[in-house]
Design an enzyme around this catalytic site. Structure first.
Site, PDB file in Angstrom:
ATOM      1  CG  ASN A 219     -86.524  33.100  -3.421  1.00  0.00           C
ATOM      2  OD1 ASN A 219     -87.594  33.633  -3.127  1.00  0.00           O
ATOM      3  ND2 ASN A 219     -85.257  32.117  -3.793  1.00  0.00           N
TER       4      ASN A 219
ATOM      5  CE  LYS B 231     -79.042  29.200  -2.711  1.00  0.00           C
ATOM      6  NZ  LYS B 231     -79.798  28.612  -3.731  1.00  0.00           N
TER       7      LYS B 231
ATOM      8  N   GLY C 161     -84.120  24.971  -5.049  1.00  0.00           N
ATOM      9  CA  GLY C 161     -83.208  24.699  -3.586  1.00  0.00           C
ATOM     10  C   GLY C 161     -83.770  25.488  -2.700  1.00  0.00           C
ATOM     11  CG  ASP C 162     -83.010  29.064  -2.348  1.00  0.00           C
ATOM     12  OD1 ASP C 162     -82.048  28.471  -2.166  1.00  0.00           O
ATOM     13  OD2 ASP C 162     -83.587  30.226  -3.290  1.00  0.00           O
ATOM     14  CB  SER C 163     -88.743  26.291  -2.328  1.00  0.00           C
ATOM     15  OG  SER C 163     -88.935  27.795  -2.762  1.00  0.00           O
TER      16      SER C 163
END
Length: 309
Positions: free
Chosen positions: A41, A38, A249-251
């Site tokens: 990313n 995560k 979500g991380d992006s």
């Protein structure tokens, strides 16, 4: 400088198949291998948007080396702590109707290696923001989060937390600069069911009262909310056909940070950051791994921002 910490990185293998049946050879296509985790990313997407960051994490074996090498190829500085176990490999399989996720627990991290990471965090002189994302691997207790946050508190490092651990509830006393929960995590960690916008306003204010300076609440296809203790904003979601939820979500967090950190108190800046976050998450969700992010600007034009209060 922004540093990202991934305690439990992975190689993600994203692939598609026309069907899944037992006792036969199931052929796959469009296979993509990607260095993942995560925090990694976040750094990869920040780099795409022209924002430099540095990567911290625990890596081991051939898979760990692959992630470290690929990160460096992207022009991102990485400070790996090497462990004996092999870094995990996760599988995301789409059969045309939906996604199957196969996620491993991760490599064991010895206490000595944990201490090495803490010393590194304490000694970096340019560490202004520390983004901590993802799960903890075997060997690391949830008290490790507090050890990190105590160092950050002492050094005035602003902490960004994107973790699904129940420990998040206890970490709010350290006044993290930003947290990024989703509705499922709000239910699991805080026992609060989010049913409508009134619930959302209440939970955002509660999290702020408990210590979180800023909250970026993501709701998937239902959009997202942001609260800074003064105003609450809502961003719509751009609908796409889901290929893989891995990295989305991380992006989105990286998309948000890439603009928001330029001027955290500017209202126009906040709205622009929310548009990029929503568009980035959508473009990644319809891609294998992070993808090329070529549709972010297009999708940003479709995102609607509303000031809730």
């Amino acid at each position: 400088m922004i540093y990202t910490l991934t305690t439990n990185p992975a190689i993600d293998m994203n692939m598609c198949t026309n069907s899944i049946e037992r006792k036969i050879v199931n052929r796959t296509h469009d296979v993509v291998y990607s260095p993942n985790g995560k925090g990694l990313n976040v750094s990869f997407v920040l780099k795409h948007f022209g924002v430099d960051s540095k990567v911290l994490g625990f890596f081991g074996g051939f898979s760990g080396k692959y992630i470290v090498d690929e990160t460096r190829k992207k022009g991102i500085e990485i400070f790996p702590v090497e462990v004996e176990d092999t870094t995990r490999i996760n599988i995301f399989l789409n059969d045309g109707e939906g996604e199957f996720k196969f996620v491993n627990s991760g490599s064991f991290v010895e206490k000595q290696k944990q201490e090495q990471m803490l010393r590194m965090i304490e000694n970096f002189e340019d560490l202004e923001y520390l983004s901590i994302s993802g799960s903890l691997p075997p060997g690391i207790d949830t008290s490790y989060y507090e050890e990190i946050l105590r160092i950050c508190e002492k050094k005035n490092i602003k902490v960004i937390l994107d973790i699904s651990s129940p420990k998040l509830k206890c970490l709010l006393k350290y006044k993290p600069f930003l947290i990024k929960p989703n509705d499922e995590e709000i239910a699991d960690i805080f026992g609060i069911i989010v049913r409508d916008e009134e619930d959302i306003k209440d939970v955002l204010k509660y999290l702020h009262e408990q210590g979180a300076e800023n909250i970026f609440l993501t709701l998937g296809e239902k959009g997202s909310y942001f609260y800074n203790g003064k105003n609450i904003y809502y961003a719509s979601a751009h609908k796409v056909k889901l290929l893989s939820s891995a990295c989305a979500g991380d992006s989105a967090l990286a998309g948000f940070l890439s603009i928001w950190l330029e001027d955290v108190n500017n209202e126009a800046n906040i709205e622009h950051a929310l548009k990029r976050a929503s568009a980035t998450g959508a473009n990644v969700a319809e891609s294998n791994a992070i993808g090329d992010l070529k549709k972010v600007e297009e999708y940003m034009n479709e995102i609607k921002i509303r000031r809730v209060e």
